[in-house]
Scaffold this active site. Structure first.
Site, PDB file in Angstrom:
ATOM      1  N   LYS A  70       0.796  -1.236   0.000  1.00  0.00           N
ATOM      2  CA  LYS A  70       0.000   0.000   0.000  1.00  0.00           C
ATOM      3  C   LYS A  70       0.827   1.285   0.000  1.00  0.00           C
ATOM      4  CE  LYS A  70      -3.316  -1.221  -0.708  1.00  0.00           C
ATOM      5  NZ  LYS A  70      -3.551  -2.012  -1.977  1.00  0.00           N
ATOM      6  N   HIS A 123       6.860  -7.570  -2.149  1.00  0.00           N
ATOM      7  CA  HIS A 123       6.688  -6.885  -0.854  1.00  0.00           C
ATOM      8  C   HIS A 123       7.507  -7.608   0.216  1.00  0.00           C
ATOM      9  CE1 HIS A 123       3.389  -4.503  -2.366  1.00  0.00           C
ATOM     10  NE2 HIS A 123       2.532  -5.493  -2.438  1.00  0.00           N
ATOM     11  N   SER A 159      -4.875   2.603   4.208  1.00  0.00           N
ATOM     12  CA  SER A 159      -5.029   1.971   2.896  1.00  0.00           C
ATOM     13  C   SER A 159      -5.081   0.445   3.043  1.00  0.00           C
ATOM     14  CB  SER A 159      -3.854   2.392   2.004  1.00  0.00           C
ATOM     15  OG  SER A 159      -3.959   1.818   0.732  1.00  0.00           O
TER      16      SER A 159
HETATM   17  S1  PPS Z   1      -0.353  -3.036  -3.258  1.00  0.00           S
HETATM   18  O1  PPS Z   1      -1.631  -3.795  -3.252  1.00  0.00           O
HETATM   19  O2  PPS Z   1       0.343  -3.215  -1.979  1.00  0.00           O
HETATM   20  O3  PPS Z   1       0.507  -3.320  -4.384  1.00  0.00           O
HETATM   21  O4  PPS Z   1      -0.839  -1.516  -3.307  1.00  0.00           O
HETATM   22  P1  PPS Z   1       0.029  -0.266  -3.758  1.00  0.00           P
HETATM   23  O5  PPS Z   1      -0.051  -0.129  -5.229  1.00  0.00           O
HETATM   24  O6  PPS Z   1       1.375  -0.306  -3.135  1.00  0.00           O
HETATM   25  O7  PPS Z   1      -0.722   0.935  -3.049  1.00  0.00           O
HETATM   26  C1  PPS Z   1      -2.051   1.264  -3.325  1.00  0.00           C
HETATM   27  C2  PPS Z   1      -2.232   2.692  -2.878  1.00  0.00           C
HETATM   28  O8  PPS Z   1      -1.590   3.573  -3.827  1.00  0.00           O
HETATM   29  C3  PPS Z   1      -2.563   4.458  -4.370  1.00  0.00           C
HETATM   30  N1  PPS Z   1      -2.238   4.759  -5.776  1.00  0.00           N
HETATM   31  C4  PPS Z   1      -1.917   5.996  -6.187  1.00  0.00           C
HETATM   32  N2  PPS Z   1      -1.784   7.166  -5.516  1.00  0.00           N
HETATM   33  C5  PPS Z   1      -1.465   8.265  -6.243  1.00  0.00           C
HETATM   34  N3  PPS Z   1      -1.283   8.250  -7.588  1.00  0.00           N
HETATM   35  C6  PPS Z   1      -1.400   7.105  -8.293  1.00  0.00           C
HETATM   36  N4  PPS Z   1      -1.218   7.112  -9.604  1.00  0.00           N
HETATM   37  C7  PPS Z   1      -1.727   5.915  -7.590  1.00  0.00           C
HETATM   38  N5  PPS Z   1      -1.931   4.625  -7.956  1.00  0.00           N
HETATM   39  C8  PPS Z   1      -2.233   3.945  -6.832  1.00  0.00           C
HETATM   40  C9  PPS Z   1      -3.868   3.677  -4.230  1.00  0.00           C
HETATM   41  O9  PPS Z   1      -4.976   4.525  -4.380  1.00  0.00           O
HETATM   42  C10 PPS Z   1      -3.692   3.111  -2.847  1.00  0.00           C
HETATM   43  O10 PPS Z   1      -3.756   4.109  -1.824  1.00  0.00           O
HETATM   44  P2  PPS Z   1      -5.103   4.546  -1.061  1.00  0.00           P
HETATM   45  O11 PPS Z   1      -4.643   5.463   0.043  1.00  0.00           O
HETATM   46  O12 PPS Z   1      -5.755   3.309  -0.556  1.00  0.00           O
HETATM   47  O13 PPS Z   1      -5.919   5.287  -2.074  1.00  0.00           O
END
Ligand code: PPS
Length: 295
Positions: A48, A108, A138
């Site tokens: 996340k 991860h 998240s």
């Molecule tokens: S995972 O499942 O662990 O691989 O998730 P991960 O991709 O690491 O994290 C998901 C969170 O990143 C946000 N996200 C973004 N934020 C800003 N810009 C972009 N382009 C973007 N893409 C993914 C996503 O919304 C999740 O955060 P939260 O706070 O839940 O919205």
């Protein structure tokens, strides 16, 4: 509607002291002897923290900003997730069989569970870290929608489980610090989610430099635009909507949820915040790492 296998919410499994999603723990045996290839790039994060965002940015860089090429498959196929396994869908290792070199790989895993070859052969790593408060919020929503996790319980319980390092992948505090320390031994570009939010262009320039793939200003602008939260949320190849709903149920909570810094303020009570800060100060005492919890 696809059939729902009776495989939902298995209890997590502890490996070398680290709690993991049961299915992912079953991939570790095969992963142990993982062979890296010249040119491999490892994208590592605590869950996340902006993994998918970074995967999309890197695939766009590797495809020189060609939008059509980046639409060739879902992000989890373009950037195989090493330890991924779930019923009814190809595992990360299966996906890798069809992945051409140079490969982008996602994990991860904490260092203790990472296949040795990545460290022995000093594979290039890009790590992205996000402040713990937004990560736990998240993660809580993700546990609810991604049914490979156990039931998260209430927010209050989940927050305590996170602080105790008992969520899947273990302690955030340890993860962000050990990958930070790894910079002393091998090439690691350590980025922060909040910096990417603040100035994506500046951070993408750093990434291009690290992977030695310079691109024009025009392509850089396109990558910034196409990897914005809004565009990725609408992009079926980036938003995980292609996974069956028995694995990720976007009606419970979308994968692309809010994508901001500071959403924790909508979830933490004043008391929870004070206790979290005190515990954080203890766990991160002496660390060089400083996170911004808002922009
Ligand atoms: S995972 O499942 O662990 O691989 O998730 P991960 O991709 O690491 O994290 C998901 C969170 O990143 C946000 N996200 C973004 N934020 C800003 N810009 C972009 N382009 C973007 N893409 C993914 C996503 O919304 C999740 O955060 P939260 O706070 O839940 O919205």
């Amino acid at each position: 509607m696809e059939p729902i296998p009776d495989t939902s919410r298995p209890p997590q499994v502890v490996v070398n002291g680290i709690p993991l999603i049961k299915y992912f723990s079953e991939a570790l045996g095969e992963l142990e002897g993982f062979r890296v290839q010249p040119g491999d790039l490892l994208i590592s994060t605590y869950p996340k923290s902006g993994t998918t965002w970074l995967c999309e940015i890197l695939d766009m860089i590797y495809q020189s900003g060609d939008l059509e090429k980046c639409q060739r498959a879902p992000v989890y196929t373009r950037v195989p997730f090493l330890e991924f396994r779930a019923p009814g869908v190809p595992s990360g290792l299966e996906t890798l069989k069809d992945t051409p070199s140079p490969r982008l790989l996602k994990t991860h895993l904490p260092l203790a569970l990472l296949p040795k070859a990545f460290l022995d052969q000093k594979v290039k790593v890009i790590y992205v870290a996000r402040n713990a408060k937004d990560v736990v919020v998240s993660y809580y929503h993700f546990y609810q929608m991604a049914k490979v996790h156990p039931d998260p319980g209430t927010w209050e319980t989940f927050l305590e489980t996170f602080k105790a390092g008992q969520v899947c992948y273990g302690s955030w505090y340890r993860h962000v610090q050990e990958w930070w320390e790894l910079r002393k031994q091998q090439p690691v570009l350590y980025l922060f989610y909040e910096d990417l939010k603040e100035d994506p262009k500046r951070e993408i320039r750093k990434i291009m430099e690290f992977v030695e793939r310079p691109l024009s200003e025009e392509i850089l602008d396109r990558i910034v635009r196409e990897t914005s939260f809004k565009n990725m949320k609408e992009n079926p190849m980036a938003n995980f909507s292609s996974l069956p709903s028995y694995i990720m149920d976007h009606e419970v909570s979308p994968f692309m949820r809010k994508g901001i810094a500071g959403d924790w303020k909508n979830h933490f009570t004043v008391a929870q915040n004070e206790l979290f800060d005190a515990d954080y100060a203890e766990k991160m005492a002496g660390s060089e790492l400083h996170f911004r919890t808002e922009l």
